[in-house]
Write a protein that holds these residues in place. Sequence first.
Motif, PDB file in Angstrom:
ATOM      1  N   VAL A  98     -30.672  18.784 -39.194  1.00 22.97           N
ATOM      2  CA  VAL A  98     -30.342  17.715 -38.251  1.00 22.97           C
ATOM      3  C   VAL A  98     -30.289  18.253 -36.821  1.00 22.97           C
ATOM      4  O   VAL A  98     -30.711  17.572 -35.889  1.00 22.97           O
ATOM      5  N   ALA A  99     -29.801  19.461 -36.629  1.00 18.84           N
ATOM      6  CA  ALA A  99     -29.774  20.070 -35.296  1.00 18.84           C
ATOM      7  C   ALA A  99     -31.196  20.295 -34.785  1.00 18.84           C
ATOM      8  O   ALA A  99     -31.488  20.079 -33.604  1.00 18.84           O
ATOM      9  N   GLN A 100     -32.076  20.717 -35.681  1.00 18.50           N
ATOM     10  CA  GLN A 100     -33.476  20.919 -35.298  1.00 18.50           C
ATOM     11  C   GLN A 100     -34.145  19.594 -34.955  1.00 18.50           C
ATOM     12  O   GLN A 100     -34.881  19.491 -33.974  1.00 18.50           O
ATOM     13  N   THR A 101     -33.889  18.572 -35.769  1.00 16.16           N
ATOM     14  CA  THR A 101     -34.484  17.257 -35.531  1.00 16.16           C
ATOM     15  C   THR A 101     -34.028  16.676 -34.204  1.00 16.16           C
ATOM     16  O   THR A 101     -34.818  16.077 -33.472  1.00 16.16           O
ATOM     17  N   LEU A 102     -32.751  16.857 -33.869  1.00 20.19           N
ATOM     18  CA  LEU A 102     -32.216  16.363 -32.599  1.00 20.19           C
ATOM     19  C   LEU A 102     -32.621  17.232 -31.415  1.00 20.19           C
ATOM     20  O   LEU A 102     -32.392  16.861 -30.278  1.00 20.19           O
ATOM     21  N   GLN A 103     -33.204  18.401 -31.688  1.00 21.02           N
ATOM     22  CA  GLN A 103     -33.625  19.351 -30.671  1.00 21.02           C
ATOM     23  C   GLN A 103     -32.449  19.882 -29.853  1.00 21.02           C
ATOM     24  O   GLN A 103     -32.523  20.037 -28.633  1.00 21.02           O
ATOM     25  N   LEU A 104     -31.333  20.172 -30.557  1.00 18.31           N
ATOM     26  CA  LEU A 104     -30.160  20.732 -29.888  1.00 18.31           C
ATOM     27  C   LEU A 104     -30.505  22.066 -29.249  1.00 18.31           C
ATOM     28  O   LEU A 104     -31.280  22.853 -29.791  1.00 18.31           O
ATOM     29  N   ARG A 105     -29.882  22.312 -28.116  1.00 19.39           N
ATOM     30  CA  ARG A 105     -30.071  23.567 -27.397  1.00 19.39           C
ATOM     31  C   ARG A 105     -28.722  24.005 -26.847  1.00 19.39           C
ATOM     32  O   ARG A 105     -28.034  23.221 -26.180  1.00 19.39           O
ATOM     33  N   PHE A 106     -28.320  25.229 -27.156  1.00 19.88           N
ATOM     34  CA  PHE A 106     -27.081  25.761 -26.597  1.00 19.88           C
ATOM     35  C   PHE A 106     -27.319  26.197 -25.160  1.00 19.88           C
ATOM     36  O   PHE A 106     -28.276  26.903 -24.866  1.00 19.88           O
ATOM     37  N   VAL A 107     -26.427  25.789 -24.276  1.00 20.28           N
ATOM     38  CA  VAL A 107     -26.491  26.157 -22.866  1.00 20.28           C
ATOM     39  C   VAL A 107     -25.464  27.237 -22.570  1.00 20.28           C
ATOM     40  O   VAL A 107     -25.719  28.159 -21.808  1.00 20.28           O
ATOM     41  N   GLU A 135     -27.069  20.755 -25.253  1.00 18.06           N
ATOM     42  CA  GLU A 135     -27.840  19.615 -24.749  1.00 18.06           C
ATOM     43  C   GLU A 135     -28.812  19.143 -25.808  1.00 18.06           C
ATOM     44  O   GLU A 135     -29.223  19.922 -26.679  1.00 18.06           O
ATOM     45  N   LEU A 136     -29.165  17.883 -25.700  1.00 21.20           N
ATOM     46  CA  LEU A 136     -30.247  17.334 -26.509  1.00 21.20           C
ATOM     47  C   LEU A 136     -30.989  16.308 -25.670  1.00 21.20           C
ATOM     48  O   LEU A 136     -30.397  15.615 -24.855  1.00 21.20           O
ATOM     49  N   PRO A 137     -32.308  16.260 -25.831  1.00 21.26           N
ATOM     50  CA  PRO A 137     -33.092  15.315 -25.031  1.00 21.26           C
ATOM     51  C   PRO A 137     -32.904  13.879 -25.516  1.00 21.26           C
ATOM     52  O   PRO A 137     -32.638  13.645 -26.699  1.00 21.26           O
ATOM     53  N   VAL A 138     -33.023  12.961 -24.602  1.00 24.07           N
ATOM     54  CA  VAL A 138     -33.046  11.546 -24.973  1.00 24.07           C
ATOM     55  C   VAL A 138     -34.479  11.254 -25.405  1.00 24.07           C
ATOM     56  O   VAL A 138     -35.406  11.377 -24.606  1.00 24.07           O
ATOM     57  N   THR A 139     -34.666  10.950 -26.681  1.00 20.97           N
ATOM     58  CA  THR A 139     -35.996  10.682 -27.219  1.00 20.97           C
ATOM     59  C   THR A 139     -36.036   9.292 -27.835  1.00 20.97           C
ATOM     60  O   THR A 139     -35.012   8.759 -28.268  1.00 20.97           O
ATOM     61  N   ASP A 140     -37.225   8.722 -27.887  1.00 18.05           N
ATOM     62  CA  ASP A 140     -37.390   7.384 -28.458  1.00 18.05           C
ATOM     63  C   ASP A 140     -36.979   7.336 -29.929  1.00 18.05           C
ATOM     64  O   ASP A 140     -36.497   6.315 -30.402  1.00 18.05           O
ATOM     65  N   ALA A 141     -37.144   8.439 -30.638  1.00 18.23           N
ATOM     66  CA  ALA A 141     -36.820   8.456 -32.073  1.00 18.23           C
ATOM     67  C   ALA A 141     -35.362   8.134 -32.351  1.00 18.23           C
ATOM     68  O   ALA A 141     -35.035   7.639 -33.429  1.00 18.23           O
ATOM     69  N   PHE A 142     -34.480   8.403 -31.399  1.00 20.64           N
ATOM     70  CA  PHE A 142     -33.046   8.167 -31.595  1.00 20.64           C
ATOM     71  C   PHE A 142     -32.493   7.122 -30.628  1.00 20.64           C
ATOM     72  O   PHE A 142     -31.293   7.021 -30.452  1.00 20.64           O
ATOM     73  N   SER A 143     -33.389   6.363 -30.027  1.00 21.37           N
ATOM     74  CA  SER A 143     -32.983   5.350 -29.048  1.00 21.37           C
ATOM     75  C   SER A 143     -33.079   3.956 -29.649  1.00 21.37           C
ATOM     76  O   SER A 143     -33.943   3.686 -30.468  1.00 21.37           O
TER      77      SER A 143
END
Length: 150
Positions: free
Chosen positions: A19-28, A38-46
Motif C-alpha cells: 500500500v505504501a508503494q501504491t500510494l508512492q509514499l516518500r520519506f522526507v 509525502e505522497l503525490p495527489v494522483t487521479d487514482a486516489f482522487s
Amino acid sequence: MTSLPMTEQVQRMVLAMPVAQTLQLRFVNVAPGEVTLELPVTDAFSFRPGQLQATAVFAAADFAAVAAAGTLLPPGWVNATIDTSLKIVAPAAGALLRSRGRVLSAARLLTVCAADVFAVDEQGRETLCATLLATARNVDTAARAPAAVQ
C-alpha cells in the motif's frame, strides 16, 4: 550482522508494504520520535481531479504517526496501529500531501502518536487538511517467536 538504526529500519519496513508503494509514499525526514512523509495527489486516489479521497489522507496520517512511534522502539520490536481518530478540516487538494508524525507518549507496550496532514500546492504553500491521533501497539518479535522443535 549489524542491525540498522531504527530510523532506517522503519523506512524500509514501511516502504516494503504494497500500500505504501501504491500510494508512492516518500520519506522526507526521519528522526527519533518524528517522521515527515509525502505522497503525490494522483487521479487514482482522487474523487475529484486534484482532490484526494479520505482513504489516502488517512493512510498518509497513519503511516507518519505510527512510523514516528516506530523510531523509538528498541531493536527486535515492531508496532501496529490499534486505534485512531482522523479529523478532516479542509480538502486534500494540491500537488501533494505532506504528513508530519510525532510521538506524544511512548511506553513499553503502547505509544500514543499524532500526525498533521497538509495539502501542498504547486507553489509549496501548505494548508492543514487533517489531523490524526493514534495508538500503536509495540510488539517484541523475539518474545513472540515460536519455540524450536526438538
